[in-house]
Design a protein around this motif. Structure first.
Motif, mmCIF file in Angstrom:
data_model
loop_
_atom_site.group_PDB
_atom_site.id
_atom_site.type_symbol
_atom_site.label_atom_id
_atom_site.label_comp_id
_atom_site.label_asym_id
_atom_site.label_seq_id
_atom_site.Cartn_x
_atom_site.Cartn_y
_atom_site.Cartn_z
ATOM 1 N N SER A 11 1.040 -1.361 -0.067
ATOM 2 C CA SER A 11 0.139 0.035 -0.071
ATOM 3 C C SER A 11 0.837 1.234 -0.097
ATOM 4 C CB SER A 11 -0.894 -0.060 1.287
ATOM 5 O OG SER A 11 -0.436 0.174 2.431
ATOM 6 N N GLY A 12 0.208 2.122 -0.538
ATOM 7 C CA GLY A 12 0.975 3.635 -0.488
ATOM 8 C C GLY A 12 1.625 3.839 -1.972
ATOM 9 N N GLU A 13 1.907 5.165 -1.929
ATOM 10 C CA GLU A 13 2.922 5.576 -3.353
ATOM 11 C C GLU A 13 4.456 5.676 -2.834
ATOM 12 O OE1 GLU A 13 3.790 9.684 -5.590
ATOM 13 O OE2 GLU A 13 1.943 9.800 -4.449
ATOM 14 N N TYR A 14 5.008 5.134 -3.547
ATOM 15 C CA TYR A 14 6.786 5.196 -3.279
ATOM 16 C C TYR A 14 7.263 6.230 -4.170
ATOM 17 C CZ TYR A 14 6.107 1.318 -0.113
ATOM 18 O OH TYR A 14 5.681 0.361 0.996
ATOM 19 N N ALA A 15 8.651 6.462 -3.581
ATOM 20 C CA ALA A 15 9.335 7.507 -4.357
ATOM 21 C C ALA A 15 10.848 6.916 -3.953
ATOM 22 C CB ALA A 15 9.473 8.737 -3.580
ATOM 23 N N VAL A 16 11.855 7.115 -5.121
ATOM 24 C CA VAL A 16 13.051 6.600 -5.279
ATOM 25 C C VAL A 16 13.819 8.028 -5.263
ATOM 26 C CG1 VAL A 16 14.903 5.699 -6.452
ATOM 27 C CG2 VAL A 16 12.361 4.762 -6.736
ATOM 28 N N SER A 17 14.700 8.255 -4.124
ATOM 29 C CA SER A 17 15.128 9.456 -3.929
ATOM 30 C C SER A 17 16.784 9.292 -4.136
ATOM 31 C CB SER A 17 14.726 10.248 -2.443
ATOM 32 O OG SER A 17 13.443 10.308 -2.404
ATOM 33 N N ARG A 18 17.405 10.449 -4.199
ATOM 34 C CA ARG A 18 19.038 10.501 -4.268
ATOM 35 C C ARG A 18 19.554 11.339 -3.368
ATOM 36 N NH1 ARG A 18 23.133 13.180 -5.998
ATOM 37 N NH2 ARG A 18 24.774 11.931 -7.214
ATOM 38 N N LEU A 19 20.588 10.768 -2.861
ATOM 39 C CA LEU A 19 21.315 11.701 -1.904
ATOM 40 C C LEU A 19 22.734 11.777 -2.312
ATOM 41 C CD1 LEU A 19 20.189 10.755 1.911
ATOM 42 C CD2 LEU A 19 19.338 12.547 0.348
ATOM 43 N N ALA A 20 23.606 12.916 -1.921
ATOM 44 C CA ALA A 20 24.793 12.917 -2.424
ATOM 45 C C ALA A 20 25.749 11.707 -1.681
ATOM 46 C CB ALA A 20 25.659 14.313 -2.131
ATOM 47 N N PRO A 21 26.887 11.265 -2.443
ATOM 48 C CA PRO A 21 27.596 10.174 -1.867
ATOM 49 C C PRO A 21 28.006 10.681 -0.448
ATOM 50 C CG PRO A 21 28.849 11.236 -3.747
ATOM 51 C CD PRO A 21 27.280 11.780 -3.832
ATOM 52 N N GLY A 22 28.167 9.848 0.392
ATOM 53 C CA GLY A 22 28.453 10.251 1.722
ATOM 54 C C GLY A 22 27.689 10.796 2.819
ATOM 55 N N ALA A 23 26.609 11.229 2.266
ATOM 56 C CA ALA A 23 25.519 11.891 3.064
ATOM 57 C C ALA A 23 25.123 11.009 4.214
ATOM 58 C CB ALA A 23 24.325 12.405 2.284
ATOM 59 N N ALA A 24 24.911 11.647 5.396
ATOM 60 C CA ALA A 24 23.985 10.824 6.257
ATOM 61 C C ALA A 24 22.711 10.298 6.099
ATOM 62 C CB ALA A 24 24.211 11.556 7.813
ATOM 63 N N VAL A 25 22.084 9.194 6.392
ATOM 64 C CA VAL A 25 20.811 8.647 5.743
ATOM 65 C C VAL A 25 19.837 9.722 6.867
ATOM 66 C CG1 VAL A 25 19.211 6.881 6.132
ATOM 67 C CG2 VAL A 25 21.432 6.420 5.383
#
Length: 128
Positions: A11-25
Motif C-alpha cells: 500500500s501507498g505511493e513510493y518514491a526513489v530518492s537520491r542523496l549525495a555520496p557520503g551523506a548521512a541517512v
C-alpha cells in the motif's frame, strides 16, 4: 523451469530518492512500508513511501511497489527475470530491489493496470 509468482502489492505511493555520496541517512527514511537504502560510490539511493520525502530532495515519486511473495532459495535462478520480463516486454519501466529473502518491483502508478495485466498474462498471480 517456468516460475509462476505471487506478486503482492504494497500500500501507498513510493518514491526513489537520491542523496549525495557520503551523506548521512536522514531520519525521514525510517517508518512503515518498504524502505531500501543503497550506498554506492557516486550516490545514496533511498526507496520509501513518498509522503516522507521532503520537497527539496531529488526524487522520483509515483511508484507502486510489489513484493514477490514466494520464498525461493537465496540463489534460485530466474526469479527476478520472471518478475521483470513481462513488465519490460510490455514496454513499461521497472525498478527492482532484492533483499535476502525477497524481491520487490516498483512500477509507475500510471502504468499499474498494464503491469498487472502483463504479470497475469505471464501466469503470475497478482494481489493489488
Amino acid at each position: 523451469m517456468k516460475l509462476n509468482l505471487l506478486m503482492r502489492g504494497l500500500s501507498g505511493e513510493y518514491a526513489v530518492s537520491r542523496l549525495a555520496p557520503g551523506a548521512a541517512v536522514p531520519p525521514w527514511v525510517s517508518g512503515p512500508g518498504l524502505v531500501n537504502v543503497t550506498h554506492a560510490e557516486d550516490e545514496i539511493s533511498i526507496v520509501c513511501l513518498a509522503e516522507r520525502v521532503p520537497e527539496d530532495c531529488e526524487s522520483s515519486a509515483g511508484w507502486a511497489a510489489f513484493q514477490v511473495s514466494d520464498l525461493f532459495d537465496f540463489d534460485a535462478p530466474g526469479v527476478v527475470l520472471a518478475a521483470v520480463r513481462p513488465v519490460s516486454e510490455a514496454g513499461l519501466g521497472v525498478f527492482a530491489i532484492s533483499t535476502f529473502y525477497r524481491d520487490y518491483l516498483l512500477v509507475r502508478q500510471t502504468e499499474l493496470a498494464a503491469a498487472v495485466k502483463a504479470w497475469q498474462v505471464a501466469g503470475h498471480q497478482v494481489e493489488v
